[in-house]
Design an enzyme around this catalytic site. Structure first.
Site, PDB file in Angstrom:
ATOM      1  N   GLU B  43     -52.297  -9.404  22.138  1.00  0.00           N
ATOM      2  CA  GLU B  43     -52.687  -8.116  22.704  1.00  0.00           C
ATOM      3  C   GLU B  43     -52.050  -7.050  21.818  1.00  0.00           C
ATOM      4  O   GLU B  43     -50.837  -6.904  21.777  1.00  0.00           O
ATOM      5  CB  GLU B  43     -52.192  -7.980  24.152  1.00  0.00           C
ATOM      6  CG  GLU B  43     -53.005  -8.810  25.130  1.00  0.00           C
ATOM      7  CD  GLU B  43     -52.604  -8.581  26.592  1.00  0.00           C
ATOM      8  OE1 GLU B  43     -51.634  -7.835  26.843  1.00  0.00           O
ATOM      9  OE2 GLU B  43     -53.249  -9.169  27.476  1.00  0.00           O
ATOM     10  N   GLU B  54     -46.289   2.168  31.320  1.00  0.00           N
ATOM     11  CA  GLU B  54     -45.261   1.474  30.536  1.00  0.00           C
ATOM     12  C   GLU B  54     -43.857   1.930  30.904  1.00  0.00           C
ATOM     13  O   GLU B  54     -43.614   3.103  31.136  1.00  0.00           O
ATOM     14  CB  GLU B  54     -45.428   1.715  29.035  1.00  0.00           C
ATOM     15  CG  GLU B  54     -46.797   1.617  28.441  1.00  0.00           C
ATOM     16  CD  GLU B  54     -47.585   0.360  28.739  1.00  0.00           C
ATOM     17  OE1 GLU B  54     -46.998  -0.687  29.072  1.00  0.00           O
ATOM     18  OE2 GLU B  54     -48.813   0.446  28.638  1.00  0.00           O
TER      19      GLU B  54
END
Ligand SMILES: Cc1ncc(COP(=O)(O)O)c(C=O)c1O
Lengths: 434, 294
Positions: B43, B54
């Protein structure tokens, strides 16, 4: 009753999956309690807005400004709402809603600290624990509000990423929410974010124009020719416009009306953005020295909604700028973006200098010290009063006590005719050796 | 619909890194090192300025990559420069997909597209997927694009033979599971815990519950969020997952190397060793699961 998630092409729900169930739960609560008034929610909200908040608030005839501009100028005095800005309308509504939903904790972002303060007050009032995320830059330029939040028992968590302003604070609050979503409600501070926030925050703020529209008819026997409000995310703006949006006059709607051409019979709506120091953009550095996303931004997706944004050609979000922390944001509410595209709302802007001069003018001539955010609306009035008709309402979204340090600093950098001579302050400070 | 193949024979190890962190040259070495260490799919993050899902580790990676000049156009060139055989999945946020303008078909149609909603052949999801497929990307994870808003991207993925991976969270239930099940392909990303990305010391107890909710889906299940060690990978595969996704634990190695001024080869070696640990853990987990079912 149910709601649309979009306003034309704008709006929607662009959020990480972990937040989607909370947003669905919130949509359900918004429809039941706010739109359908289940369990007497709206009665309780209005009662608390009156007793705790101090509503209704006056629509005041501004005598000096009216004489100066040869126009009837009225001030909608949201600065008199408890906390000193329109923000409590929304914060109280959402904290109360969180209570009805059985949530145990409140989080919020803040830019100018006004929304954080209002949320901290509402949370203290309704006995809910509260944590406020605030960018480091904003903590520095809005110190009195940080202390007010702490005094009301809220945690204030500094956000150090990026430029440390509203955009980063929203991102960080969303991160907290993604972790604590089952027990926590995120009280978003403007008409931004994923559906249902933009519609719900507008509905809580709509009390501004609900009152103002009636008061206008009472005082002048007719609707105003123009209504002005500053626009950051756009919550005071949408609140001030909501009940006037349908008063669009006889002419068909058309986009791209040039400014200066008044629409007969209708109420013209002006969203005044922060032009900062310049409307140009530094692509290389990813910096826009303004926060005029309605006037100069492009369509994109930020913080859960499709809206107008300050972004570079790749779609990276730019760092915005304004002398006023509350307008310093790269996005804007999706409904406002839609109303501008439709031609119903005119997006305009004034720069930092004009806002500062307007701050001093309103303080000196009317005895009303406005927030720097609010001052932008008065900057526009000064520059364009002869295009606005004979009866103008301006929303005083907040009071300026929080901005005094910034105004002092920024005024010293400039040569403003309207600014007071503050040498008395300097000499007193000098004696103390400061 | 090709990524399923990777999970067919043994549990997959799926590392995440941000492309261009901390520089293009180093980042290319790092992706190649992850393949040597046993990665089955990578990824590859396309950095966005507002990474709202995040934690601080990956925020740091994104900031370093942007600082070093990563852009969507550059990202696709980066993918073309990579010398790896494992399939690549582009992980990003929707605004970059939405704004993307194809460098070749873009110019001429750009003016016409201004007037409409911005989604045309030359701009938006279709242009993005077209360019990604040309560069060799096989699938996408778009963090802030829930199934409800994914129609245009799903259609583009169908046209160019790419997979669209959705994340299911511990809070995802009911109808939402259904609409994601209809649109997902390649694998489903099972988020092991609430919150944002970041390496953790333990495996969330909610992992099993989350896996149970997608047990009868016919796509492979890859679990991510918080996984740090071979032992974590082992436990997750033993619990029935088909793959483990690991990001922050790898990005931590890159960040540390960058701060200490370590040379690229040394950091690449550390990444390769970490990858091997995670892949070994996954394989052990599969043997355990096999023994338990027997
Ligand atoms: C007094 C005041 N006015 C306006 C704003 C801008 O917000 P909005 O555009 O949502 O009304 C703020 C934000 O902090 C504020 O404090």
């Amino acid at each position: 009753m149910s709601t649309d998630k979009t306003f034309g092409d704008y709006g929607g729900q662009y959020v990480p999956e972990s937040l989607m169930p909370a947003i669905e739960e919130l949509t359900d609560a918004y429809e039941r309690y706010v739109l359908d008034d289940e369990d007497g929610f709206m009665d309780e909200f209005r009662r608390r807005l009156a007793d705790f908040g101090g509503r209704p608030l006056p629509l005041q005839h501004a005598e000096s400004l009216s004489a100066r501009y040869d126009t009837a100028v009225y001030l909608k005095r949201e600065d008199l709402l408890h906390g000193g800005a329109h923000k409590l309308n929304n914060a109280l509504g959402q904290v109360l809603l969180a209570k009805y939903m059985g949530k145990e904790r409140i989080i919020a972002e803040t830019g100018a600290g006004q929304h954080g303060t209002a949320t901290a007050m509402a949370a203290a009032h309704l006995d809910m624990p509260c944590e406020i995320y605030m960018g480091e830059t904003d903590i520095r330029r809005q110190r009195p509000n940080v202390f007010r939040m702490r005094t009301n028992g809220a945690e204030v968590t500094p956000v150090t990423t990026g430029r440390g302003t509203l955009k980063e604070a929203i991102s960080e609050t969303m991160r907290d929410w993604a972790t604590t979503v089952e027990t926590t409600h995120y009280v978003i501070g403007s008409v931004v974010g994923p559906a249902p926030f933009p519609a719900m925050v507008r509905d809580f703020q709509a009390v501004i124009s609900e009152e103002a529209r009636e008061q206008a008819i009472e005082k002048e026997g007719r609707l105003p020719d123009a209504v002005l409000a500053c626009a950051g995310g756009g919550s005071n703006t949408m609140g001030t416009f909501a009940h006037f949006v349908d008063d669009d006059g006889a002419e068909p709607r058309s986009a791209g009306r040039s400014s200066g051409q008044r629409r007969r019979d209708g109420v013209d709506l002006y969203a005044v953005e922060a032009g900062g120091s310049s409307l140009s953009v530094d692509e290389e550095e990813g910096v826009a020295p303004n926060s005029a996303s309605l006037s100069t931004g492009d369509e994109g997706v930020l913080h859960g909604a499709r809206t107008k944004l300050l972004q570079d050609s790749h779609g990276q979000i730019m760092e915005s700028h304004s002398v006023s922390a509350g307008l310093d944001y790269a996005g804007v509410g999706p409904e406002l973006a839609h109303l501008v595209d439709e031609g119903r709302v005119e997006a305009v802007n004034v720069d930092d200098d004009s806002a500062l001069a307007a701050f001093h003018r309103l303080s000196r001539d009317e005895g009303v010290i406005p927030a720097l955010e609010t001052a932008h609306a008065f900057g526009y009035l000064e520059e364009h009063h002869d295009e606005l008709g004979d009866f103008v309402v301006v929303n005083v979204s907040g009071r300026g006590d929080k901005d005094l340090e910034t105004v002092l600093e920024e005024t010293e950098k400039r040569d403003l005719d309207v600014a007071p001579d503050i040498s008395v302050l300097r000499s007193a400070a000098g004696e103390e050796g400061m | 619909m090709a990524l399923e193949r990777v999970f067919a024979d043994e549990p997959a190890f799926v590392p995440y890194v941000a492309a261009g962190d901390p520089s293009d040259e180093a980042s290319i070495e790092y992706v190649e090192a992850l393949e040597r260490g046993g990665a089955d799919v990578v990824e590859l993050g396309l950095p966005f300025s507002e990474p709202i899902a995040e934690g601080s580790t990956i925020q740091g990676a994104v900031a370093r990559a942007l600082e070093a000049g990563m852009t969507p156009q550059r990202y696709f060139e980066f993918v073309e420069e990579l010398d790896v055989d494992v399939p690549l999945v582009c992980m990003t946020y929707y605004n970059l997909v939405y704004q993307y303008e194809h460098p070749e078909t873009g110019e001429s149609e750009a003016v016409a597209s201004e007037a409409t909603s911005g989604e045309t052949a030359s701009r938006g999801p279709r242009a993005f997927v077209e360019r990604a497929a040309e560069a060799g990307i096989e699938g996408f994870v778009v963090v802030d694009l829930p199934a409800e808003e994914a129609g245009p991207l799903r259609a583009a993925c169908d046209d160019f033979g790419c997979d669209l991976v959705f994340v299911i969270a511990p809070t995802t239930k009911g109808e939402r599971l259904g609409s994601m099940r209809e649109q997902v392909s390649g694998y489903v990303y099972v988020q092991a815990r609430l919150g944002v990305t970041g390496a953790r010391e333990d495996v969330s107890d909610r992992t099993e519950q989350s896996l149970a909710r997608v047990a009868d889906w016919d796509v492979p299940k890859a679990v991510g969020f918080g996984i740090k060690t071979g032992a974590h990978a082992e436990r997750i595969i033993a619990a029935g997952a088909d793959g483990v996704i690991v990001g922050s634990a790898l990005v931590d190695i890159i960040a540390e190397g960058h701060e200490d001024g370590a040379d690229t080869v040394a950091v690449a070696d550390r990444l390769e060793a970490k990858a091997r640990e995670l892949k070994e853990g996954a394989l052990t987990g599969a043997r355990r699961a096999g023994a338990e079912t027997r």
